[in-house]
Design an enzyme around this catalytic site. Sequence first.
Site, PDB file in Angstrom:
ATOM      1  CG  PHE A  15      19.411  36.060 -38.568  1.00  0.00           C
ATOM      2  CD1 PHE A  15      18.432  35.543 -39.396  1.00  0.00           C
ATOM      3  CD2 PHE A  15      20.359  36.913 -39.106  1.00  0.00           C
ATOM      4  CE1 PHE A  15      18.407  35.859 -40.743  1.00  0.00           C
ATOM      5  CE2 PHE A  15      20.350  37.235 -40.451  1.00  0.00           C
ATOM      6  CZ  PHE A  15      19.369  36.706 -41.283  1.00  0.00           C
ATOM      7  CG  HIS A  16      14.949  36.694 -32.737  1.00  0.00           C
ATOM      8  ND1 HIS A  16      14.730  37.644 -33.711  1.00  0.00           N
ATOM      9  CD2 HIS A  16      13.739  36.435 -32.190  1.00  0.00           C
ATOM     10  CE1 HIS A  16      13.445  37.934 -33.752  1.00  0.00           C
ATOM     11  NE2 HIS A  16      12.818  37.219 -32.839  1.00  0.00           N
ATOM     12  NE  ARG A  17      10.408  36.278 -36.538  1.00  0.00           N
ATOM     13  CZ  ARG A  17       9.222  36.335 -35.930  1.00  0.00           C
ATOM     14  NH1 ARG A  17       8.633  35.209 -35.562  1.00  0.00           N
ATOM     15  NH2 ARG A  17       8.630  37.482 -35.713  1.00  0.00           N
TER      16      ARG A  17
END
Length: 360
Positions: free
Chosen positions: A202-204
Amino acid sequence: MRAGAVAIIFGTRPEAVKLAPLLWEMSRQAYVIHTGQHGLPSLTQIMRDVGIGRPDVTATLPTGPVGRQIGLTVAALTDALAAAAPDVVVVQGDTNSTLAGALAASSLGIPLVHVEAGLRAFDRRLPEERNRIVVDHLADLLCAPTPAAVEHLRAEGLTEHVVMTGNTVVDATLRCLPDATERSAIRATFGLEPRAYVLATFHRQENVDDLDQLATIIDELAQLPVPVLFPIHPRTADRAAHHGITVGRGAVTVVPPLGYREFLAVAADCALLISDSGGVQEEASVLGRPVVVVRRSTERPEVEGTVATVVAPGPLIGTTARVLLSDLPAVHARLESTPSPFGDGTAAVRIADAIRELLV
């Protein structure tokens, strides 16, 4: 600079992966510029894995608000391109580096090539959506990965200099995927059994910048009935620490970001992936692994209903994962016999040929 020189601009790990195949094809003509969006220390292993040498120019990404970062990056890239005087500039995808490179090339009147053109999530709230739309409308050559991407461009009046190429991520995945023996050794370092764990990334902004959404995602992962390997993105680690969220709990084991070969090794042998990454959806389609995409929308509709299931942050993350886990042999068998919608691994050859035609 020699005639026919191609300036290739990248700033992030995914861009390095997806532009590497083009560098393999055009190494004698390539002049590589790194924007500094992801620092070179964090990119070193990725670049080694995909066979990219040290960039010819590396800029220093300024600190501060995003608008200021983009503006100063445009200025730095304009200076670098003016000094190098390439015949064409190549950018990839939808990052701030992509936008800055496109604006710099446009300001100097240098022909611009957009690799991975035409993707649309139809959600202007996403910074990536805004970036990709602007870059497509500045580009002189649009390399669209799929028929859907071509149609999106046509709907916006972009019909000239559009080439359907496939996606270079297929080229990179096929070339960089470790063999079974190496994959087994890599899994062993994490204590993982094949097809018995989840890989999560996850990074958004839409997920990790929101306290409630990030907490919900981690809660859902922690309650899964199989181990969850979580290579943590620096942005995610920073936001979790800021909000006081403990990521490594329950089923979740947190590890530092992986090299590209390491990532492909654990992705190829996992039960399923849970992610908000666009590239992961594409790589999973090559590896034959299902993905639960935690997003409001996806700009890769080709994967919906086959490789990927799109869900919003909430209980559907765990519910969808458990349904897939309950029928893994059938799910894997179906996906492993389904060709990737993103091409056959020769996208870079088509892009290189199109660039050479542009230079004639």
